[in-house]
Design an enzyme around this catalytic site. Structure first.
Site, PDB file in Angstrom:
ATOM      1  N   GLY A   2       0.759  -1.243   0.000  1.00  0.00           N
ATOM      2  CA  GLY A   2       0.000   0.000   0.000  1.00  0.00           C
ATOM      3  C   GLY A   2       0.789   1.293   0.000  1.00  0.00           C
ATOM      4  O   GLY A   2       0.201   2.371  -0.123  1.00  0.00           O
ATOM      5  N   GLU A  32       4.015  -6.612   1.652  1.00  0.00           N
ATOM      6  CA  GLU A  32       3.546  -6.962   0.307  1.00  0.00           C
ATOM      7  C   GLU A  32       3.490  -5.735  -0.601  1.00  0.00           C
ATOM      8  O   GLU A  32       2.444  -5.412  -1.162  1.00  0.00           O
ATOM      9  CB  GLU A  32       2.144  -7.577   0.398  1.00  0.00           C
ATOM     10  CG  GLU A  32       2.042  -8.778   1.323  1.00  0.00           C
ATOM     11  CD  GLU A  32       0.584  -9.141   1.652  1.00  0.00           C
ATOM     12  OE1 GLU A  32      -0.344  -8.579   1.030  1.00  0.00           O
ATOM     13  OE2 GLU A  32       0.385  -9.972   2.547  1.00  0.00           O
ATOM     14  N   PRO A  33       4.602  -5.035  -0.777  1.00  0.00           N
ATOM     15  CA  PRO A  33       4.553  -3.839  -1.619  1.00  0.00           C
ATOM     16  C   PRO A  33       4.503  -4.202  -3.100  1.00  0.00           C
ATOM     17  O   PRO A  33       5.196  -5.116  -3.548  1.00  0.00           O
ATOM     18  CB  PRO A  33       5.874  -3.136  -1.296  1.00  0.00           C
ATOM     19  CG  PRO A  33       6.797  -4.254  -0.925  1.00  0.00           C
ATOM     20  CD  PRO A  33       5.947  -5.305  -0.261  1.00  0.00           C
ATOM     21  N   GLY A  34       3.667  -3.499  -3.835  1.00  0.00           N
ATOM     22  CA  GLY A  34       3.625  -3.667  -5.289  1.00  0.00           C
ATOM     23  C   GLY A  34       4.045  -2.362  -5.927  1.00  0.00           C
ATOM     24  O   GLY A  34       5.180  -2.179  -6.355  1.00  0.00           O
ATOM     25  N   ARG A  35       3.112  -1.396  -5.907  1.00  0.00           N
ATOM     26  CA  ARG A  35       3.341  -0.097  -6.553  1.00  0.00           C
ATOM     27  C   ARG A  35       4.647   0.568  -6.116  1.00  0.00           C
ATOM     28  O   ARG A  35       5.392   1.090  -6.941  1.00  0.00           O
ATOM     29  CB  ARG A  35       2.173   0.825  -6.206  1.00  0.00           C
ATOM     30  CG  ARG A  35       2.218   2.158  -6.895  1.00  0.00           C
ATOM     31  CD  ARG A  35       1.146   3.106  -6.334  1.00  0.00           C
ATOM     32  NE  ARG A  35      -0.087   2.472  -6.006  1.00  0.00           N
ATOM     33  CZ  ARG A  35      -1.168   2.427  -6.798  1.00  0.00           C
ATOM     34  NH1 ARG A  35      -1.148   3.027  -7.960  1.00  0.00           N
ATOM     35  NH2 ARG A  35      -2.264   1.802  -6.414  1.00  0.00           N
ATOM     36  N   ARG A  84      -5.188   3.202 -16.177  1.00  0.00           N
ATOM     37  CA  ARG A  84      -5.365   3.880 -14.886  1.00  0.00           C
ATOM     38  C   ARG A  84      -6.063   5.243 -14.976  1.00  0.00           C
ATOM     39  O   ARG A  84      -6.954   5.524 -14.182  1.00  0.00           O
ATOM     40  CB  ARG A  84      -4.019   4.012 -14.156  1.00  0.00           C
ATOM     41  CG  ARG A  84      -3.332   2.674 -13.896  1.00  0.00           C
ATOM     42  CD  ARG A  84      -2.179   2.765 -12.901  1.00  0.00           C
ATOM     43  NE  ARG A  84      -2.677   3.048 -11.571  1.00  0.00           N
ATOM     44  CZ  ARG A  84      -2.658   4.228 -11.007  1.00  0.00           C
ATOM     45  NH1 ARG A  84      -2.123   5.255 -11.629  1.00  0.00           N
ATOM     46  NH2 ARG A  84      -3.161   4.395  -9.804  1.00  0.00           N
ATOM     47  N   TYR A 133      -9.300   5.153 -12.849  1.00  0.00           N
ATOM     48  CA  TYR A 133      -9.221   5.756 -11.511  1.00  0.00           C
ATOM     49  C   TYR A 133      -9.032   7.274 -11.555  1.00  0.00           C
ATOM     50  O   TYR A 133      -8.682   7.871 -10.527  1.00  0.00           O
ATOM     51  CB  TYR A 133      -8.025   5.193 -10.725  1.00  0.00           C
ATOM     52  CG  TYR A 133      -7.863   3.700 -10.735  1.00  0.00           C
ATOM     53  CD1 TYR A 133      -8.788   2.864 -10.109  1.00  0.00           C
ATOM     54  CD2 TYR A 133      -6.770   3.109 -11.353  1.00  0.00           C
ATOM     55  CE1 TYR A 133      -8.606   1.494 -10.109  1.00  0.00           C
ATOM     56  CE2 TYR A 133      -6.591   1.736 -11.356  1.00  0.00           C
ATOM     57  CZ  TYR A 133      -7.514   0.935 -10.734  1.00  0.00           C
ATOM     58  OH  TYR A 133      -7.336  -0.419 -10.725  1.00  0.00           O
ATOM     59  N   CYS A 177     -11.739   4.504 -29.627  1.00  0.00           N
ATOM     60  CA  CYS A 177     -12.990   5.201 -29.927  1.00  0.00           C
ATOM     61  C   CYS A 177     -13.905   5.357 -28.724  1.00  0.00           C
ATOM     62  O   CYS A 177     -15.003   4.791 -28.691  1.00  0.00           O
ATOM     63  CB  CYS A 177     -13.703   4.475 -31.046  1.00  0.00           C
ATOM     64  SG  CYS A 177     -12.674   4.479 -32.505  1.00  0.00           S
ATOM     65  N   GLU A 178     -13.455   6.028 -27.705  1.00  0.00           N
ATOM     66  CA  GLU A 178     -14.342   6.481 -26.637  1.00  0.00           C
ATOM     67  C   GLU A 178     -13.676   7.620 -25.882  1.00  0.00           C
ATOM     68  O   GLU A 178     -12.448   7.696 -25.820  1.00  0.00           O
ATOM     69  CB  GLU A 178     -14.773   5.345 -25.711  1.00  0.00           C
ATOM     70  CG  GLU A 178     -13.705   4.593 -24.995  1.00  0.00           C
ATOM     71  CD  GLU A 178     -14.322   3.546 -24.067  1.00  0.00           C
ATOM     72  OE1 GLU A 178     -14.766   3.915 -22.979  1.00  0.00           O
ATOM     73  OE2 GLU A 178     -14.368   2.359 -24.452  1.00  0.00           O
TER      74      GLU A 178
END
Ligand code: LLP
Length: 435
Positions: free
Chosen positions: A238, A288-291, A327, A331, A358-359
Site C-alpha cells: 500500500g 507486500e509492496p507492489g506499486r 489507470r 481511476y 474510440c471512446e
C-alpha cells in the site's frame, strides 16, 4: 528517487537515451529501470532492518518474468493471487517457497497447484475458503499453511476502488469475528495455522492509516501467537508513490526541499514508525509492496500522431491508449507527461492528451500544459511501472505493447510486441457460420 533524468536535452533511463529505445523498438513501449527497482527494494529492507523481514513483492503490479527474476535476485518472495501467478513465479525461476497466495476466490485447481509447489501460506479471506483449502490438502495428504486476512476497518484515505481495509469491502474477516474464524480453522485436520495478515489499501500517501491499523490489530496478533504459535504477520502493501511531481522526485534535492509537514511518505519514515510497534511481537514480518517497488521505475513511451487544434481546445493524439494504460480512465489517475527531447525555445501547449481508441474515456490528461510537440515526436507517461502493462488489454484489436528493461547502459526487450496473428490465434469460425 528514480533514475529517469535529462542528460542535455534528452530524457534518459539510467544511461540509456529513451528516444533511441522508442526508435529501436517502436511505440507504445514500457521501459523499466532496474536500478530504480533495486534502490526501492533496498531502501525498504533497510528501513525495517532489525526485524525478521521478508518482502513479498505484490506481483500483480508488474509480473513480467524479467521483473520477477530481478526481485528474486534481490531476495524478494512474492504475494500472488492466481494460478497464473504461481506459474509465472516458477517460470521466472524464482522463490515460491517463501511466497504467499492471496485473493478472495481461489479455485481448487489453484490451491492444489500452490500446495504442490510448496507455497509458504495461503492468505484466506473467508470460512468457506478454509473448508476448501482443507479439502484439497486432505486429498493431497498434506497440511495447508494459512493466515487469515484480518480486516481492521481503517480508512486508508485513498481512491474508493483501491480501498480494501474498510468493513464494507469484500476483503478479509472483520477484527471482531477473527477470533471465531481462527477457532474454526483450528478444527480442520488439514489446516496449519501459521500467521496473520492484513492489507488496508493501495496508494496510501500518509503514515497515519498504517500506524492506526498496526496498533489496532497488534494485540490480537499477540494473542494468536500465544494461542496458536503463529510465526508471522503480514502487514500488506500500500505504500504510495509520487505521481504529480514524478520527474522532479528523481532528484534528492527535490526531497530535501519538501517541507517536513507535507513531505511524501518515504520507506525510512515507514520503517521508523512501524518498527517499534512490530519488534515487540517477536514475529517474522512480511510486507507486500507492489506499486512502491515498481511504480516510479517505469514509463510508457508514446509517439505523437497528430496535434489537433480545436475550437478553444487542442488535442494531442498519441499512439498509446487506454488499453495500454487504463489507470487514468479507470481511476482518474494523474501521470506526468514529459517530452523525450526537451527544448526550451518551444512554446507551451495546453491540450488533452488522448489515445486513438474510440471512446472519450481514452484520455491520459485533460488541459495539460507541456512543451509543444508535433507529429513523430515522443513523449513519456511517468510513474507507469505499476498496474500499467498488467492491466492492459487488446481493446480495439490493438496488440499488447513491448516492454524493455534498462540496467546502466544496457537495455533489452523483456516482452516482444504482440502481433495480430498471435492475437487471433485462439479464435475460430464455427462450422454453422461457414457452411
Ligand atoms: N497485498 C494485497 C492483499 C493487495 O490486494 C494488494 C493490492 C497489494 C498487497 C499491493 O498493493 P500496493 O503495494 O501495490 O499498493 N490497480 C490499482 C491498484 C490495485 C491494488 C490491489 N491490491 C491501481 O492501478 O491503482
Amino acid at each position: 528517487m528514480h533514475h529517469f533524468r535529462y542528460a542535455g536535452p534528452n530524457l534518459h533511463c539510467e544511461s540509456v537515451d529513451l528516444a533511441e529505445i522508442a526508435r529501436l523498438y517502436g511505440t507504445p513501449t514500457y521501459v523499466y529501470s532496474a536500478a530504480t527497482m533495486a534502490d526501492n527494494y533496498t531502501r525498504l529492507a533497510n528501513g525495517l532492518a532489525g526485524l525478521d523481514l521478508q518482502i513479498c513483492y505484490a506481483m500483480k503490479a508488474n509480473s513480467s518474468l524479467a521483473i520477477l527474476r530481478h526481485f528474486a535476485n534481490l531476495g524478494a518472495a512474492f504475494d500472488l493471487v492466481s494460478g497464473g501467478e504461481v506459474r509465472r513465479v516458477l517460470a521466472a525461476g524464482a522463490n515460491i517457497k517463501s511466497s504467499v497466495f492471496a485473493g478472495v476466490g481461489k479455485t481448487e485447481a489453484e490451491i492444489k497447484l500452490a500446495l504442490e509447489n510448496g507455497i509458504f501460506a495461503f492468505h484466506v479471506e473467508s470460512e468457506p475458503e478454509i473448508a476448501r483449502i482443507n479439502h484439497v490438502a486432505g486429498k493431497l495428504g498434506v497440511k495447508a499453511p494459512i493466515a487469515i486476512r484480518i480486516n481492521p476497518d481503517v480508512d486508508a484515505h485513498t481512491h474508493a476502488k483501491i480501498t480494501t481495509g474498510k468493513s464494507d469491502n469484500k476483503f478479509g474477516i472483520p477484527l471482531t469475528q477473527a477470533a471465531a474464524a481462527y477457532e474454526a480453522a483450528a478444527r480442520y485436520p488439514n489446516i496449519l495455522i501459521k500467521g496473520a495478515q492484513m492489507h488496508i489499501g493501495s496508494q496510501l500517501t500518509s503514515l497515519a492509516p498504517f500506524v492506526e491499523a498496526v496498533k489496532k490489530v497488534a494485540p490480537f496478533v499477540a494473542e494468536l501467537k500465544a494461542k496458536y504459535g503463529i510465526t508471522y504477520w503480514s502487514i500488506g502493501g500500500g505504500i504510495g508513490i509520487i505521481y504529480k511531481d514524478a520527474l522532479a522526485s528523481g532528484d534528492p534535492a527535490w526531497w530535501s526541499a519538501q517541507p517536513a509537514e507535507t513531505r511524501p511518505l518515504t520507506p525510512e519514515a515507514y520503517g521508523e514508525a512501524l518498527k517499534p510497534l512490530l519488534a515487540p511481537l517477536g514475529l517474522k514480518i512480511l510486507l507486500e509492496p507492489g506499486r512502491y517497488l515498481v511504480g516510479n521505475a517505469g514509463v510508457l513511451l508514446t509517439r505523437v500522431e497528430f496535434l489537433k487544434r480545436g475550437k478553444g481546445k487542442s488535442f494531442l493524439i498519441v499512439d498509446a491508449a487506454m488499453n495500454d494504460l487504463v489507470r487514468p480512465a479507470m481511476y482518474d489517475s494523474y501521470h506526468e507527461i514529459v517530452p523525450l527531447r526537451r527544448d526550451s525555445t518551444r512554446a507551451a501547449l495546453t491540450a488533452d492528451v488522448v489515445g486513438p481508441v474510440c471512446e472519450s474515456g481514452d484520455c491520459f490528461a485533460k488541459d495539460r500544459t507541456l512543451q509543444e510537440v508535433g507529429e513523430g515526436e515522443f513523449i513519456a507517461l511517468m510513474s507507469a511501472g505499476a498496474y500499467g502493462f498488467t492491466m492492459s488489454s487488446r481493446y480495439n484489436t490493438r496488440n499488447l505493447t513491448a516492454e524493455v528493461l534498462v540496467q546502466g547502459a544496457a537495455s533489452d526487450l523483456i516482452n516482444v510486441r504482440e502481433t495480430f496473428e498471435q492475437q487471433i490465434q485462439n479464435e475460430k469460425l464455427p462450422a454453422f457460420l461457414t457452411k
